[in-house]
Design a protein around this motif. Structure first.
Motif, PDB file in Angstrom:
ATOM      1  N   UNK A   1       0.795  -1.384  -0.245  1.00 27.65           N
ATOM      2  CA  UNK A   1       0.043  -0.091   0.046  1.00 27.65           C
ATOM      3  C   UNK A   1       1.009   1.185  -0.055  1.00 27.65           C
ATOM      4  N   UNK A   2       1.956   1.369   0.790  1.00 28.33           N
ATOM      5  CA  UNK A   2       2.810   2.578   0.956  1.00 28.33           C
ATOM      6  C   UNK A   2       3.453   2.511  -0.541  1.00 28.33           C
ATOM      7  N   UNK A   3       3.859   1.346  -1.309  1.00 31.04           N
ATOM      8  CA  UNK A   3       4.493   1.879  -2.530  1.00 31.04           C
ATOM      9  C   UNK A   3       3.656   2.205  -3.582  1.00 31.04           C
ATOM     10  N   UNK A   4       2.140   1.943  -3.457  1.00 35.45           N
ATOM     11  CA  UNK A   4       1.165   2.537  -4.464  1.00 35.45           C
ATOM     12  C   UNK A   4       0.896   3.948  -3.997  1.00 35.45           C
ATOM     13  N   UNK A   5       1.016   4.356  -2.739  1.00 32.45           N
ATOM     14  CA  UNK A   5       0.657   5.733  -2.398  1.00 32.45           C
ATOM     15  C   UNK A   5       2.032   6.635  -2.934  1.00 32.45           C
ATOM     16  N   UNK A   6       3.390   6.198  -2.687  1.00 27.42           N
ATOM     17  CA  UNK A   6       4.641   6.800  -2.914  1.00 27.42           C
ATOM     18  C   UNK A   6       4.674   7.048  -4.494  1.00 27.42           C
ATOM     19  N   UNK A   7       4.174   6.017  -5.280  1.00 24.76           N
ATOM     20  CA  UNK A   7       3.934   5.965  -6.733  1.00 24.76           C
ATOM     21  C   UNK A   7       2.962   7.130  -7.133  1.00 24.76           C
ATOM     22  N   UNK A   8       1.982   7.095  -6.471  1.00 26.04           N
ATOM     23  CA  UNK A   8       0.817   7.923  -6.774  1.00 26.04           C
ATOM     24  C   UNK A   8       1.315   9.462  -6.682  1.00 26.04           C
ATOM     25  N   UNK A   9       1.948   9.753  -5.284  1.00 27.09           N
ATOM     26  CA  UNK A   9       2.613  11.069  -5.325  1.00 27.09           C
ATOM     27  C   UNK A   9       3.586  11.529  -6.285  1.00 27.09           C
ATOM     28  N   UNK A  10       4.535  10.370  -6.653  1.00 24.04           N
ATOM     29  CA  UNK A  10       5.567  10.991  -7.861  1.00 24.04           C
ATOM     30  C   UNK A  10       4.836  11.150  -9.033  1.00 24.04           C
ATOM     31  N   UNK A  11       3.982  10.193  -9.390  1.00 26.93           N
ATOM     32  CA  UNK A  11       3.462  10.411 -10.701  1.00 26.93           C
ATOM     33  C   UNK A  11       2.616  11.553 -11.085  1.00 26.93           C
ATOM     34  N   UNK A  12       1.864  12.007  -9.746  1.00 25.94           N
ATOM     35  CA  UNK A  12       0.788  12.873 -10.066  1.00 25.94           C
ATOM     36  C   UNK A  12       1.245  14.040  -8.709  1.00 25.94           C
ATOM     37  N   UNK A  13       1.982  14.902  -9.097  1.00 24.41           N
ATOM     38  CA  UNK A  13       2.524  15.927  -7.991  1.00 24.41           C
ATOM     39  C   UNK A  13       1.503  16.660  -7.398  1.00 24.41           C
ATOM     40  N   UNK A  14       0.349  16.845  -8.011  1.00 26.74           N
ATOM     41  CA  UNK A  14      -0.684  17.580  -7.279  1.00 26.74           C
ATOM     42  C   UNK A  14      -1.906  16.874  -6.684  1.00 26.74           C
TER      43      UNK A  14
END
Length: 199
Positions: free
Chosen positions: A18-31
């Motif tokens: 779950x943490x990996x999904x979240x971190x990738x989300x933050x990286x892929x969409x910085x807003x």
């Protein structure tokens, strides 16, 4: 409309995933605007998110967090600007809240991700209608044998009962991340399928 189940061995693996999904989300969409409410969950998702971010830096300068669990100090330490961490309650309408407090030209005021869980009795951390249905993607984190009956109902019920989490079956994208103990509530063939093919 899709409810995707992913069965992992234990709550630690659920937290890492779950943490990996979240971190990738933050990286892929910085807003990204993300709501996080895990007060009924034993998987250490936030601990793993911090470790993940320490290994793979994230620019949090435009990230906004809907903080349902009063974890301001955690998001602060993660690097989210203080003015972009918002306390929000179960009953708040997420869309209206964002329109009033967060909407900017960059993020267009869209709730991207909601991360939540359910209690042993099957109650969601966030109102399905006021919070979860408003997000583009929902990640439902469910661990522990005491939640297997709630998982069974989530899988079996069609959303036309008083079991509110089943209403998520009408949502366009829900990822249910389970450990093996919680997945005991799934039929054996279904549990095996989501373990063997997607784990």
């Amino acid at each position: 409309m899709a409810m995707n189940f992913k069965v992992l061995e234990n709550k630690e693996q659920v937290a890492v995933y779950t943490a990996d999904i979240l971190r990738k989300q933050f990286n892929n969409n910085p807003t990204t605007i993300a709501g996080i409410h895990l007060s009924h969950e034993y998987a250490p998702v936030l601990d793993e998110l911090k470790k993940n971010v320490d290994r793979h830096a994230v620019d949090f300068s435009q990230i906004n967090i809907l903080d349902y669990d009063d974890n301001r100090s955690f998001y602060d330490a993660l690097g989210v600007p203080e003015g972009q961490i918002y306390e929000i309650s179960f009953d708040d309408d997420a869309e209206s809240f964002i329109d009033e407090k967060i909407k900017t030209k960059e993020n267009k005021g869209k709730l991207i991700t909601q991360v939540a869980s359910i209690s042993d009795e099957g109650k969601t951390d966030v109102s399905v209608r006021q919070g979860l249905q408003k997000a583009r993607e929902v990640i439902l984190v469910i661990t522990g044998a005491e939640k297997k009956e709630a998982v069974k109902r989530l899988y079996e019920e069609n959303g036309k009962t008083n079991f509110e989490p089943a209403d998520l079956k009408t949502h366009r994208m829900v990822n249910v991340v389970l450990d093996e103990a919680a997945a005991e509530g799934l039929p054996e063939d279904v549990k095996h399928y989501f373990t063997a093919h997607f784990a």
